[in-house]
Design an enzyme around this catalytic site. Structure first.
Site, PDB file in Angstrom:
ATOM      1  CE  LYS B  80     -35.103  -5.406 -19.515  1.00  0.00           C
ATOM      2  NZ  LYS B  80     -36.131  -5.237 -20.529  1.00  0.00           N
ATOM      3  CB  THR B 349     -42.188  -2.489 -26.588  1.00  0.00           C
ATOM      4  OG1 THR B 349     -41.623  -2.994 -27.798  1.00  0.00           O
ATOM      5  CG2 THR B 349     -41.402  -1.272 -26.138  1.00  0.00           C
ATOM      6  CB  ILE B 351     -44.972  -8.429 -22.279  1.00  0.00           C
ATOM      7  CG1 ILE B 351     -44.790  -9.833 -22.855  1.00  0.00           C
ATOM      8  CG2 ILE B 351     -45.733  -8.455 -20.969  1.00  0.00           C
ATOM      9  CD1 ILE B 351     -44.199 -10.848 -21.912  1.00  0.00           C
TER      10      ILE B 351
END
Lengths: 500, 512
Positions: B80, B349, B351
């Site tokens: 990502k 947000t 994790i």
């Protein structure tokens, strides 16, 4: 191009803050049609006679494009690897605070946890052995840090000792060379603009006027920010007792140490800064407890027969301006506030201030959002430094009136929180705009013998063999590197002799 | 609390929060310090949707000593480089919030001021053309090799999309191999010490009583310990973030011409948004919405409508209230994960907030009893992170120019937290980004969303006027071109995955 740019900047003051501001602004705004004028009101008694700078000062010098050798020659500079504290927290006590870090962590655990564990186990470690700055300073050695991250010499960090007056002359020369105008005069009055209360012009005693879009107040009496704009001052003298300093010069030491020495006495403390051509000694005391004569006696006794003492004690200011930046006026240096020279002199805050101002440079309208951000960040910076200094006084075991003067003042909440957390397991809370990193804070607190009751438990998972081997290797590397380093004095001679 | 050594640590709940905690604690404290035990019930499903992360997850994995390739295989992870925001500013527009900075400072001045100045003068280039990860992500490229060429820093960061259930299982094996004891069971009772109010033990359905010194509440939204037992309190942020439901559905890649973009996609819809999280073997889709503006059935149709590919399972509905627990750490109970608070996954947000809590707790791990100073510090740290992350998410909504539905009009006009207002105003005035050491999101992230959401500063840093305009223009062109050429030369994301870490990669075994 902005449609309402600042076209003129007036800097009131003649000391280190004023000329640092001029130099920085001239550099940043060169080739623009912006006039920078310094109303030189004369040297500032608030300037330290000798500066002890932090590594951050090197960044400023790089920004200005100064040649370090030139600067050192003119400012009679020597190097400094840290600060030596003698007798501060008790008679016979010695602590060295390096500019670089102590040791290295293991498995993400910061080094100082090991120091704490050993202390609690009754097997204290010698902190200096794990700091190349400390070992080198102890042996009177110096060399420039290495860029190679694998070399132990990359753990060095340094600042400079500078002759205050010569430094100001040098910086002034730079500023004037880069287009700064200088006029001499004294301020009779500050004229405000009717509609918004901005400063319109400074009225001088000889009848001249100095108008500008933006004003920087580096005056000793805060003529602009206080006299003109009535911004109040928050006094911090209940936390910091040394409000006077007496200065003496004596011949340079044959082997100048690469560090600033701070030695505590019953009635104050002596700050000694080795320069290329003299030793500067300042005795800091409290006017309510000692007289200038007492102080002069003290400093004479410490520095020997060939000493030249300044007859008048200079005053120190402790505190901060409630708003550093108001309307179109920014206070720097004494007008902004002040702290004790613990360890660095007055230059530091003025220089970080003007660098911060660069990032928030306004247009003529001086939007309060920018001033708000500047004030917020500068306020944090001042508070953190203040707290760092307060710890020096709160940790002492000395019980004479000078050292007890501030003992009963309730500590700032920011410092209480830091000390509470540290006392538990040696963690240092992160704040914004710290001058000193967490590891440096931890070292200073331990140096002050504030041993926490615990340390990070993760350390107990690491095999003792690994720790022993690693730290033995570290000690050896550091000791060998310090032994191999050249002595400070000759190094300076070689360094200044070389180069174009 | 009695000053005895904190030795027995009970983690209530599995899932990502529980097993991330167990794994990290086992590595850092499990050999000589503490005994860790995790209680989870197979009956209670964990939320586990395909999850996206932010780059610091790599630090977490590294701290555990996980092999990245192995981790990616086990969790069907993809790379990502950022999140693409479609239709958030206006219908038809999109930008990517990338993981990396923009250009290089010029003469000590932040790069974006130069772009702002040129932009104000009519230069048509996009700010995002000066971001290496942005350009690569748009082109569907990925490369692990980071480089610096000349004075231009082409470095960027990356994170992952992965199957969070697999991640939890992977960490479970890891943790159990390091001594964490897992107990299957449902907690039916919690016992408190009558004097101190601390938790003394939990009782399971089986009757087993488990005593502990420190309790980690990973029980999800219910907050079995932190809320149901200790009644800590919850701060409701729904007035700033009105979404309160999500439909989640996994879909399959097509048979041919598989493309796996190296970024998350968030597409703004009528009363919420749809996520698209690409894994190696399937696509995670979700429609986050506010039930105050559209009904659940309508939202369910939308999740299917906006998901590409055939559904592999029935859509699942999740309920949530955005907010945070008043104290993450109360007495001897630390809430981690959903029990500590919830923010919609707009900026991935969840994790991270688990990681932040775990690593902070490790730093402040109690020894003899619990020191209030450490606990307070932990709570302050976590609060700052929750609030800053919340503000960052709110920014996406507040800075919309959409007015096509009541939901968007509400978002555009709503009051926002004072600190966010201050940050936006400062940027709007002069392109200055205010930030803190504690922040989750760095300056370049705030820049990405502020500019992506159309907040164009009125002024720029006046120092830029010192630079020679022609040189600056040339420099910017050089940066743009270097980035473009470098990105074009990278392998495709699919190739990078196949080379590096193929798990159940969808194209594995296929021809061409």
């Amino acid at each position: 191009m902005s449609d309402n740019p600042v076209r003129s900047i007036a800097i009131a003051g003649g000391g280190s803050a004023a000329w640092s501001a001029a130099a920085v602004l001239a550099q940043a705004l060169q080739s623009q049609d912006i006039s920078i004028t310094v109303l030189d009101t004369g040297p500032s008694p608030f300037d330290s006679p000798a500066e002890s700078t932090l590594p951050q000062s090197l960044t400023l010098h790089r920004f200005l494009g100064l040649d370090e050798r030139d600067l050192m020659k003119i400012a009679r500079a020597t190097f400094r690897l840290g600060t030596e504290y003698l007798d501060w927290w008790g008679e016979g006590d010695r602590y060295f605070q390096p500019l670089g870090l102590h040791g290295a962590g293991i498995d993400f655990i910061a080094f100082h946890h090991l120091l704490i564990r050993q202390q609690l186990a009754g097997e204290p470690m010698d902190m200096d052995a794990y700091s190349l700055c400390a070992m080198a300073a102890g042996k009177g050695k110096f060399t420039h840090p290495s860029e190679d991250g694998d070399s132990i010499l990359s753990t060095l960090a340094y600042g400079l000792h500078l002759d205050g007056a010569w430094y100001v002359r040098y910086i002034r020369g730079f500023a004037e060379h880069n287009g700064t105008q200088r006029i001499e005069g004294r301020i009779a009055d500050v004229r405000l603009r009717g509609e918004d209360g901005f400063i319109e012009a400074l009225l001088l005693e000889d009848g001249r006027e100095l108008a500008a879009d933006l004003f920087i107040d580096c005056t000793d009496e805060a003529r602009l920010i206080d006299g003109g704009l009535a911004v109040a001052f928050e006094d911090w003298s209940h936390w910091l007792p040394a409000d006077r300093a007496v200065m003496a010069y004596s011949p340079p030491q044959p082997e100048p140490p690469p560090c600033t020495t701070l030695r505590a006495f019953e009635d104050g403390w002596l700050r000694q800064v080795p320069l290329g051509d003299k030793l500067v000694s300042e005795f800091l005391f409290n006017a309510g407890i000692s007289s200038a004569e007492d102080a002069i006696d003290r400093v004479t006794a410490m520095t020997g027969p060939q000493v030249q003492v300044e007859p008048a004690a200079r005053q120190l200011v402790h505190g901060r301006r409630r708003h550093f930046w108001r309307h179109n006026c920014i206070a720097l240096g004494p007008a902004a506030g002040g702290l004790e020279p613990l360890p660095m002199g007055s230059q530091h805050l003025a220089q970080t201030g003007v660098m911060r101002l660069l990032n928030l440079l306004p247009d003529r309208s001086c939007n309060p959002l920018l001033a708000g951000e500047y004030n917020r960040l500068t306020g944090l910076e001042y508070a953190n430094l203040r707290d760092y200094q307060i710890t020096h006084y709160q940790a002492t075991h000395r019980d004479s009136p000078f050292w007890k003067l501030t003992a009963d003042s309730e500590l700032p909440e920011t410092l209480q929180r830091k000390l509470r957390v540290f006392a538990s397991q040696g963690q240092v809370p992160y704040y914004d705009e710290e001058t000193f990193e967490n590891d440096a804070w931890a070292a200073m607190l331990l140096g002050q013998k504030r041993w926490p009751s615990g340390y990070n438990r993760c350390l107990d998972e690491v095999e003792q063999d690994r720790i022993d081997a690693r730290f033995e290797q570290m000690r050896d590397l550091i000791r060998q590197a310090a032994d191999r380093m050249p002595p400070h004095g000759p190094y300076i001679g070689d360094y200044l002799g070389a180069g174009p | 609390m009695a000053e005895r050594l904190v030795r027995d640590v009970i983690i209530v709940g599995g899932g990502t929060a529980g097993w991330m905690s167990a794994a990290a604690f086992a590595v850092h404290l499990g050999r000589h310090n503490c005994r860790f035990r995790l209680v989870e019930s197979d009956q209670i499903g964990t939320v586990g949707v395909g999850e996206a992360t932010i780059p610091v997850i790599r630090e977490f994995n590294q701290r555990l000593g996980l092999d990245e390739v192995e981790f990616m295989r086990q969790t069907n992870a993809t790379f990502k480089l950022g999140i693409q925001f479609e239709n958030w500013l206006r219908m038809g527009e999109s930008y990517i919030h990338p993981f990396g900075s923009y250009g290089n400072p010029i003469n000590w001045i932040a790069f974006h001021h130069f772009w702002l100045k040129m932009h104000q003068q009519g230069d048509p280039t996009s700010f995002f053309d000066y971001s290496m990860p942005h350009v690569a992500a748009e082109l569907g490229k990925f490369s692990l090799a980071h480089s610096t060429t000349g004075t231009l820093n082409l470095n960027y960061y990356y994170a992952f999309h992965f199957d969070s259930t697999s991640y939890a299982q992977y960490l479970r094996s890891f943790a159990e191999a390091r001594g964490v004891q897992r107990t299957e069971g449902k907690v039916t009772e919690v016992s408190l010490d009558p004097e101190s109010g601390d938790i003394v033990s939990i009782t399971l359905e089986s009757g087993e009583v488990i005593e502990g010194d420190l309790f980690i509440d990973c029980s999800g939204f219910r907050g079995l310990l932190i809320e149901q037992e200790l009644q800590t309190g919850y701060e409701d942020w729904s007035h700033w973030l009105p979404c309160n439901r999500a439909w989640a559905v996994p879909t399959a890649y097509p048979e041919e011409n598989v493309q796996i973009p190296p970024h998350t996609r968030s597409r703004a819809l009528t009363a919420g948004w749809q996520w698209r999280i690409p894994l190696q073997n399937r696509i995670g889709n979700g429609h986050v919405f506010s039930a105050d503006y559209i009904d659940e059935e309508q939202a369910r149709e939308m999740v299917l409508e906006h998901a590409e590919g055939e559904p592999i399972a029935e859509p699942r509905l999740l309920y949530f209230t955005t907010g945070m627990r008043s104290l993450s750490w109360n007495r001897n109970c630390v809430a981690i994960g959903l029990s500590a608070g919830f923010l919609e996954p707009l900026e991935s947000t969840s994790i991270y907030l688990i990681q932040a809590a775990i690593m902070s707790l490790i730093n402040f791990f109690p020894r003899q009893g619990i020191d209030a100073a450490d606990r307070d510090e932990f709570n302050q740290l976590l609060r700052h992170k929750y609030e800053e992350a919340r503000d960052f998410v709110i920014l996406h909504y507040k800075a919309t120019e959409r007015d096509d539905t009541e939901f968007w009009r509400y978002c555009r006009d709503m009051d926002i937290p004072a600190e966010l207002e201050r940050r936006m105003e400062l940027f709007r005035h002069r392109g200055h980004v205010s930030f803190s050491e504690y922040d989750v999101f760095a300056e370049h992230s705030w820049l990405s969303v502020l500019i992506g959401q159309g907040i164009m500063p009125e002024h720029y840093d006046p120092r830029t006027d010192s630079a020679d305009e022609a040189s600056a223009r040339q420099l910017l062109a050089d940066i743009r071109n270097t980035i473009k050429t470098t990105a074009e030369g990278m392998p495709s994301h699919l190739e990078a995955l196949a080379d590096y870490c193929a798990g159940d990669l969808v194209t594995a075994g296929r021809e061409g």
